[in-house]
Design a protein around this motif. Structure first.
Motif, PDB file in Angstrom:
ATOM      1  N   TYR A   1       0.440   4.044  -2.922  1.00 56.16           N
ATOM      2  CA  TYR A   1      -0.104   5.377  -2.651  1.00 56.16           C
ATOM      3  C   TYR A   1       0.988   6.432  -2.453  1.00 56.16           C
TER       4      TYR A   1
ATOM      5  N   ASP B   1       5.130   6.420   4.843  1.00 58.00           N
ATOM      6  CA  ASP B   1       5.420   6.825   3.461  1.00 58.00           C
ATOM      7  C   ASP B   1       5.209   8.324   3.326  1.00 58.00           C
TER       8      ASP B   1
ATOM      9  N   GLY C   1      -5.386  -2.892  -6.617  1.00 58.83           N
ATOM     10  CA  GLY C   1      -5.971  -3.080  -5.285  1.00 58.83           C
ATOM     11  C   GLY C   1      -7.375  -3.672  -5.363  1.00 58.83           C
ATOM     12  N   THR C   2      -7.746  -4.417  -4.305  1.00 63.03           N
ATOM     13  CA  THR C   2      -9.087  -4.999  -4.269  1.00 63.03           C
ATOM     14  C   THR C   2      -9.962  -4.292  -3.232  1.00 63.03           C
ATOM     15  N   GLY C   3      -9.355  -3.472  -2.387  1.00 63.18           N
ATOM     16  CA  GLY C   3     -10.132  -2.823  -1.329  1.00 63.18           C
ATOM     17  C   GLY C   3     -10.341  -3.735  -0.128  1.00 63.18           C
TER      18      GLY C   3
ATOM     19  N   ARG D   1     -12.481   2.402  -0.309  1.00 65.62           N
ATOM     20  CA  ARG D   1     -11.280   3.019  -0.887  1.00 65.62           C
ATOM     21  C   ARG D   1     -11.500   4.511  -0.964  1.00 65.62           C
ATOM     22  N   VAL D   2     -10.438   5.249  -0.698  1.00 69.76           N
ATOM     23  CA  VAL D   2     -10.564   6.703  -0.781  1.00 69.76           C
ATOM     24  C   VAL D   2     -10.697   7.105  -2.245  1.00 69.76           C
TER      25      VAL D   2
ATOM     26  N   ASN E   1       0.837  -1.212   0.000  1.00 70.69           N
ATOM     27  CA  ASN E   1       0.000   0.000   0.000  1.00 70.69           C
ATOM     28  C   ASN E   1       0.867   1.255   0.000  1.00 70.69           C
TER      29      ASN E   1
ATOM     30  N   LEU F   1      -6.712  -4.067   3.787  1.00 64.85           N
ATOM     31  CA  LEU F   1      -6.656  -3.601   5.176  1.00 64.85           C
ATOM     32  C   LEU F   1      -7.653  -4.337   6.073  1.00 64.85           C
TER      33      LEU F   1
ATOM     34  N   SER G   1      -6.943   2.982  -6.649  1.00 60.49           N
ATOM     35  CA  SER G   1      -6.799   1.661  -6.057  1.00 60.49           C
ATOM     36  C   SER G   1      -6.840   0.590  -7.143  1.00 60.49           C
TER      37      SER G   1
HETATM   38  P1  ADP Z   1      -6.711  -1.276  -1.730  1.00 59.16           P
HETATM   39  O1  ADP Z   1      -6.695  -2.588  -2.387  1.00 59.16           O
HETATM   40  O2  ADP Z   1      -7.691  -0.310  -2.334  1.00 59.16           O
HETATM   41  O3  ADP Z   1      -5.359  -0.692  -1.516  1.00 59.16           O
HETATM   42  P2  ADP Z   1      -6.844  -1.567   1.171  1.00 59.16           P
HETATM   43  O4  ADP Z   1      -7.876  -2.229   2.006  1.00 59.16           O
HETATM   44  O5  ADP Z   1      -5.448  -2.076   1.244  1.00 59.16           O
HETATM   45  O6  ADP Z   1      -7.391  -1.581  -0.306  1.00 59.16           O
HETATM   46  O7  ADP Z   1      -6.827  -0.001   1.541  1.00 59.16           O
HETATM   47  C1  ADP Z   1      -8.059   0.712   1.587  1.00 59.16           C
HETATM   48  C2  ADP Z   1      -7.853   2.165   1.176  1.00 59.16           C
HETATM   49  O8  ADP Z   1      -7.066   2.848   2.145  1.00 59.16           O
HETATM   50  C3  ADP Z   1      -7.099   2.333  -0.149  1.00 59.16           C
HETATM   51  O9  ADP Z   1      -7.952   2.237  -1.251  1.00 59.16           O
HETATM   52  C4  ADP Z   1      -6.528   3.746   0.024  1.00 59.16           C
HETATM   53  O10 ADP Z   1      -7.510   4.697  -0.304  1.00 59.16           O
HETATM   54  C5  ADP Z   1      -6.263   3.838   1.516  1.00 59.16           C
HETATM   55  N1  ADP Z   1      -4.835   3.569   1.851  1.00 59.16           N
HETATM   56  C6  ADP Z   1      -4.294   2.429   2.333  1.00 59.16           C
HETATM   57  N2  ADP Z   1      -2.974   2.554   2.563  1.00 59.16           N
HETATM   58  C7  ADP Z   1      -2.654   3.818   2.214  1.00 59.16           C
HETATM   59  C8  ADP Z   1      -1.428   4.582   2.220  1.00 59.16           C
HETATM   60  N3  ADP Z   1      -0.265   4.053   2.625  1.00 59.16           N
HETATM   61  N4  ADP Z   1      -1.496   5.879   1.796  1.00 59.16           N
HETATM   62  C9  ADP Z   1      -2.667   6.418   1.388  1.00 59.16           C
HETATM   63  N5  ADP Z   1      -3.851   5.757   1.359  1.00 59.16           N
HETATM   64  C10 ADP Z   1      -3.842   4.470   1.760  1.00 59.16           C
END
Ligand code: ADP
Length: 261
Positions: free
Chosen positions: A165, A189, A219-221, A208-209, A161, A224, A214
């Protein structure tokens, strides 16, 4: 609120009164809504790549195949979209595994520095591809008890991640604090950051933001959500600090001794 009632009678079949049961179903309704949202999200996420795979294969069969440049381009899209389907299915299987009540951890003693050193080669190519400088300041002989392959999965996810990002030439730092009964491992980061109001939601499934960003980074969302479950199964916790356009830092707290529930 759900109400059920029943009359009560005394021995001579004389009516004595009535019992009313008030049942607070707010939580049940919430869970039911979450389940429905999840099914809707999964269906939507699966539908998009499938539609695209079908569309491009049909166009190829309808004649586009004769154009070599088009053939190559469309096959690349089909490959990418089927890759997306595959990651989604793998993450869904993983999530359902870690969400089970009887999710089993293979607990052993782990040297934290060793664990992180072992996974750096796995993320190295992504880091190099974006010309990111990644430094690990984790050293020493600190031992924690946990499931090493699950914890590797946690840190691979968080580092991946951080790479996704963060822009080209970015920085990623891995740091470590050693306390009496626990450790805190931080992944920092200097990437896009997360708006304050979105921070509480990023551990939700499919949240996801920036959806497009993503998806583009594969990314799959679900990453996390999986990470949080694994850490909680270890009785640890995860916290985030972030500033838009400044960067993000995830702190993972793990106890040195693993205690069973
Ligand atoms: P994804 O597969 O979309 O990365 P995650 O569950 O890993 O899904 O993360 C969910 C959301 O959190 C991401 O879509 C992103 O918007 C935000 N995010 C996660 N890690 C970071 C990071 N290191 N910097 C900025 N945004 C992040």
């Amino acid at each position: 609120l759900e109400v059920t009632g029943a009359p009560i009678f005394s021995e001579g079949n004389k009516w004595k009164g009535i019992v009313l049961v008030f049942h607070d179903i707010t939580n049940m309704k919430k869970l039911e809504q979450m389940r429905k949202d999840f099914v809707a999200n999964v269906s939507h996420e699966l539908k998009t790549p499938v539609t695209s795979i079908r569309g491009f294969s049909e166009t190829l069969l309808d004649g586009a195949m004769k154009d070599e440049a088009m053939l190559e381009q469309f096959l690349q899209i089909i490959l990418k979209e089927s890759g997306r389907l595959q990651s989604l299915i793998l993450d869904l299987l993983e999530l359902s595994k870690v969400e089970r009540e009887d999710f089993h951890l293979a607990v052993e003693s782990i040297n934290i520095q060793q664990l992180l050193d072992d996974l750096l080669p796995i993320v190295e190519h992504q880091v190099k591809e974006k010309n990111i400088s990644m430094h690990s300041h984790i050293q020493g002989e600190t031992i924690v008890e946990g499931d090493s392959s699950r914890l590797k999965q946690v840190f691979i996810n968080l580092i991946t991640n951080a790479v996704h990002y963060t822009g080209e030439n970015g920085l990623i730092d891995l740091t470590f604090e050693d306390y009496h009964d626990h450790v805190i491992i931080s992944i920092q980061d200097n990437g896009v950051g997360i708006p304050e109001e979105e921070i509480p939601r990023i551990f939700e499934r499919f949240y996801r933001v920036d959806k497009a960003r993503s998806r583009n980074s594969g990314g799959t969302g679900l990453g996390l959500a999986i990470v949080k479950h694994i850490i909680e199964a270890h009785h640890g916790s995860i916290q985030v600090e972030s500033d838009v356009d400044v960067g993000t830092i995830f702190h993972v707290k793990l106890f040195k001794k693993f205690t069973k529930d």
